[in-house]
Write a protein that holds these residues in place. Structure first.
Motif, PDB file in Angstrom:
ATOM      1  N   SER A 159      14.725   7.298  -7.172  1.00 52.77           N
ATOM      2  CA  SER A 159      15.116   8.677  -7.468  1.00 52.77           C
ATOM      3  C   SER A 159      15.110   8.947  -8.964  1.00 52.77           C
ATOM      4  O   SER A 159      14.631   9.989  -9.420  1.00 52.77           O
ATOM      5  N   ARG A 160      15.616   8.011  -9.740  1.00 60.18           N
ATOM      6  CA  ARG A 160      15.620   8.181 -11.198  1.00 60.18           C
ATOM      7  C   ARG A 160      14.205   8.255 -11.746  1.00 60.18           C
ATOM      8  O   ARG A 160      13.919   9.049 -12.652  1.00 60.18           O
ATOM      9  N   ALA A 161      13.325   7.416 -11.203  1.00 63.55           N
ATOM     10  CA  ALA A 161      11.936   7.450 -11.662  1.00 63.55           C
ATOM     11  C   ALA A 161      11.290   8.791 -11.322  1.00 63.55           C
ATOM     12  O   ALA A 161      10.601   9.393 -12.151  1.00 63.55           O
ATOM     13  N   LEU A 162      11.517   9.261 -10.119  1.00 60.33           N
ATOM     14  CA  LEU A 162      10.957  10.550  -9.718  1.00 60.33           C
ATOM     15  C   LEU A 162      11.505  11.690 -10.567  1.00 60.33           C
ATOM     16  O   LEU A 162      10.747  12.547 -11.046  1.00 60.33           O
ATOM     17  N   VAL A 163      12.818  11.696 -10.769  1.00 67.42           N
ATOM     18  CA  VAL A 163      13.441  12.759 -11.574  1.00 67.42           C
ATOM     19  C   VAL A 163      12.878  12.752 -12.997  1.00 67.42           C
ATOM     20  O   VAL A 163      12.713  13.811 -13.615  1.00 67.42           O
ATOM     21  N   ALA A 164      12.562  11.575 -13.514  1.00 67.10           N
ATOM     22  CA  ALA A 164      12.012  11.479 -14.877  1.00 67.10           C
ATOM     23  C   ALA A 164      10.659  12.178 -14.992  1.00 67.10           C
ATOM     24  O   ALA A 164      10.242  12.558 -16.089  1.00 67.10           O
ATOM     25  N   LEU A 165       9.980  12.376 -13.856  1.00 68.08           N
ATOM     26  CA  LEU A 165       8.692  13.076 -13.875  1.00 68.08           C
ATOM     27  C   LEU A 165       8.851  14.589 -13.867  1.00 68.08           C
ATOM     28  O   LEU A 165       7.870  15.319 -13.993  1.00 68.08           O
ATOM     29  N   GLY A 166      10.071  15.061 -13.687  1.00 71.29           N
ATOM     30  CA  GLY A 166      10.342  16.497 -13.764  1.00 71.29           C
ATOM     31  C   GLY A 166       9.703  17.307 -12.655  1.00 71.29           C
ATOM     32  O   GLY A 166       9.653  16.880 -11.497  1.00 71.29           O
ATOM     33  N   GLU A 167       9.179  18.463 -13.005  1.00 75.87           N
ATOM     34  CA  GLU A 167       8.665  19.405 -12.012  1.00 75.87           C
ATOM     35  C   GLU A 167       7.460  18.878 -11.240  1.00 75.87           C
ATOM     36  O   GLU A 167       7.098  19.433 -10.200  1.00 75.87           O
ATOM     37  N   ALA A 168       6.842  17.806 -11.730  1.00 77.57           N
ATOM     38  CA  ALA A 168       5.686  17.239 -11.034  1.00 77.57           C
ATOM     39  C   ALA A 168       6.043  16.731  -9.639  1.00 77.57           C
ATOM     40  O   ALA A 168       5.165  16.556  -8.788  1.00 77.57           O
ATOM     41  N   ILE A 169       7.338  16.523  -9.387  1.00 78.43           N
ATOM     42  CA  ILE A 169       7.737  15.967  -8.092  1.00 78.43           C
ATOM     43  C   ILE A 169       8.136  17.028  -7.075  1.00 78.43           C
ATOM     44  O   ILE A 169       8.391  16.712  -5.916  1.00 78.43           O
ATOM     45  N   THR A 170       8.194  18.280  -7.494  1.00 77.31           N
ATOM     46  CA  THR A 170       8.718  19.334  -6.619  1.00 77.31           C
ATOM     47  C   THR A 170       8.000  19.399  -5.280  1.00 77.31           C
ATOM     48  O   THR A 170       8.624  19.416  -4.210  1.00 77.31           O
ATOM     49  N   GLY A 171       6.686  19.420  -5.297  1.00 83.49           N
ATOM     50  CA  GLY A 171       5.910  19.554  -4.072  1.00 83.49           C
ATOM     51  C   GLY A 171       6.048  18.366  -3.141  1.00 83.49           C
ATOM     52  O   GLY A 171       6.238  18.529  -1.930  1.00 83.49           O
ATOM     53  N   VAL A 172       5.951  17.140  -3.708  1.00 79.90           N
ATOM     54  CA  VAL A 172       6.015  15.961  -2.847  1.00 79.90           C
ATOM     55  C   VAL A 172       7.406  15.793  -2.252  1.00 79.90           C
ATOM     56  O   VAL A 172       7.552  15.335  -1.109  1.00 79.90           O
ATOM     57  N   LEU A 173       8.430  16.190  -2.989  1.00 81.62           N
ATOM     58  CA  LEU A 173       9.778  16.099  -2.444  1.00 81.62           C
ATOM     59  C   LEU A 173       9.978  17.099  -1.315  1.00 81.62           C
ATOM     60  O   LEU A 173      10.595  16.787  -0.298  1.00 81.62           O
ATOM     61  N   LEU A 174       9.471  18.306  -1.511  1.00 86.05           N
ATOM     62  CA  LEU A 174       9.609  19.327  -0.479  1.00 86.05           C
ATOM     63  C   LEU A 174       8.956  18.859   0.821  1.00 86.05           C
ATOM     64  O   LEU A 174       9.523  19.014   1.911  1.00 86.05           O
ATOM     65  N   THR A 175       7.781  18.275   0.715  1.00 88.17           N
ATOM     66  CA  THR A 175       7.100  17.746   1.895  1.00 88.17           C
ATOM     67  C   THR A 175       7.917  16.632   2.540  1.00 88.17           C
ATOM     68  O   THR A 175       8.063  16.577   3.771  1.00 88.17           O
ATOM     69  N   ALA A 176       8.469  15.755   1.706  1.00 88.89           N
ATOM     70  CA  ALA A 176       9.210  14.600   2.221  1.00 88.89           C
ATOM     71  C   ALA A 176      10.508  14.998   2.913  1.00 88.89           C
ATOM     72  O   ALA A 176      11.003  14.268   3.775  1.00 88.89           O
ATOM     73  N   THR A 177      11.068  16.157   2.577  1.00 91.10           N
ATOM     74  CA  THR A 177      12.324  16.575   3.221  1.00 91.10           C
ATOM     75  C   THR A 177      12.133  16.863   4.708  1.00 91.10           C
ATOM     76  O   THR A 177      13.107  16.915   5.456  1.00 91.10           O
ATOM     77  N   THR A 178      10.890  17.053   5.133  1.00 91.71           N
ATOM     78  CA  THR A 178      10.623  17.316   6.556  1.00 91.71           C
ATOM     79  C   THR A 178      10.043  16.096   7.257  1.00 91.71           C
ATOM     80  O   THR A 178       9.570  16.204   8.388  1.00 91.71           O
ATOM     81  N   ASP A 179      10.070  14.956   6.587  1.00 88.40           N
ATOM     82  CA  ASP A 179       9.534  13.729   7.189  1.00 88.40           C
ATOM     83  C   ASP A 179      10.337  13.380   8.448  1.00 88.40           C
ATOM     84  O   ASP A 179      11.569  13.510   8.460  1.00 88.40           O
ATOM     85  N   PRO A 180       9.678  12.938   9.511  1.00 87.39           N
ATOM     86  CA  PRO A 180      10.412  12.596  10.743  1.00 87.39           C
ATOM     87  C   PRO A 180      11.339  11.385  10.601  1.00 87.39           C
ATOM     88  O   PRO A 180      12.262  11.224  11.404  1.00 87.39           O
ATOM     89  N   ASP A 181      11.118  10.575   9.582  1.00 91.64           N
ATOM     90  CA  ASP A 181      12.006   9.435   9.338  1.00 91.64           C
ATOM     91  C   ASP A 181      13.236   9.937   8.585  1.00 91.64           C
ATOM     92  O   ASP A 181      13.114  10.415   7.455  1.00 91.64           O
ATOM     93  N   PRO A 182      14.423   9.855   9.170  1.00 90.70           N
ATOM     94  CA  PRO A 182      15.621  10.391   8.512  1.00 90.70           C
ATOM     95  C   PRO A 182      15.951   9.706   7.190  1.00 90.70           C
ATOM     96  O   PRO A 182      16.552  10.314   6.311  1.00 90.70           O
ATOM     97  N   ARG A 183      15.555   8.440   7.032  1.00 89.77           N
ATOM     98  CA  ARG A 183      15.792   7.761   5.751  1.00 89.77           C
ATOM     99  C   ARG A 183      14.957   8.395   4.646  1.00 89.77           C
ATOM    100  O   ARG A 183      15.425   8.584   3.526  1.00 89.77           O
ATOM    101  N   VAL A 184      13.731   8.748   4.982  1.00 93.65           N
ATOM    102  CA  VAL A 184      12.843   9.380   4.001  1.00 93.65           C
ATOM    103  C   VAL A 184      13.342  10.776   3.647  1.00 93.65           C
ATOM    104  O   VAL A 184      13.462  11.137   2.466  1.00 93.65           O
ATOM    105  N   SER A 185      13.649  11.568   4.647  1.00 98.97           N
ATOM    106  CA  SER A 185      14.066  12.951   4.389  1.00 98.97           C
ATOM    107  C   SER A 185      15.394  13.003   3.642  1.00 98.97           C
ATOM    108  O   SER A 185      15.573  13.819   2.729  1.00 98.97           O
TER     109      SER A 185
END
Length: 223
Positions: A159-185
């Protein structure tokens, strides 16, 4: 050949790296960093690969950063391909501290997804330091494949590594929030929270995200 006092001290320090006492090894690494010598780079790298104590490994990293990049970089780049997990992890950690972007091509997808958690975490930290401008979205895509991985400490590192990338992670995180794996989402939701509020505690963020996932939401309603 005349043996100087400095050579004598260096010889003692090099022997000290092999001492059974961590305090002696720590002092030896400090001495070798305080008096940088190109002849000692390989020994410092080799010791980093097998040193069992965290504080000594950290001092070895510091000692390596005191030497010219032209000497340390080739040795460290060889180590990231080692079969020994600690060798890979420590080399990546040291590359992140040196911060020279010439090392970027060595931060491969294989390292970013290494099966050893310590290696992967070191690769994530090195990647966000070394990533060239414009490569952040591609890096975010690879890092997002690791969401939901491991225990709290590993998830926090990602999470810290992703946050360090700033707005570049917005899209991939949004997609991951709907992942069927509850650990991922849940991990994606917690990372979103940290992106919005860097001061938020990760434990609180992940527990809140788990509750949201359990209730069938994405955490975006009403925002």
């Amino acid at each position: 050949m005349t043996v100087t006092g400095q050579d004598t001290n260096a010889g003692r320090a090099l022997r000290g790296l092999e001492d059974g006492r961590a305090s002696v090894r720590l002092r030896a690494a400090l001495e070798l960093g305080a008096a940088p010598d190109p002849r000692h780079v390989d020994r410092l790298v080799e010791r980093s690969a097998i040193e069992p104590e965290f504080f000594v490994r950290d001092m070895l990293t510091w000692a390596l950063t005191r030497h010219p990049v032209a000497l340390t970089l080739p040795a460290l780049l060889r180590e990231v391909r080692s079969r020994r997990a600690q060798a890979r992890s420590q080399a990546l950690h040291t590359l992140s501290k040196i911060g020279d972007r010439q090392a970027w091509p060595a931060i491969t997808r294989t390292l970013l997804t290494d099966t050893d958690d310590e290696v992967a975490r070191s690769a994530w930290r090195a990647a966000v330091v070394l990533v060239p401008e414009g490569e952040e979205p591609a890096l975010a895509e690879v890092l997002a494949t690791q969401l939901g991985r491991g225990r709290r400490e590993t998830q926090l590192s990602l999470s810290r590594a992703l946050v360090a990338l700033g707005e570049a992670i917005t899209g991939v995180l949004l997609t991951a929030t709907t992942d069927p794996d509850p650990r991922v989402s849940a991990h994606a939701l917690a990372t979103q929270r940290l992106l919005r509020d860097p001061d938020a505690g990760f434990t609180f963020a992940i527990e809140e995200a788990k509750r949201v996932v359990a209730l069938g939401g994405t955490g975006e309603e009403g925002r």
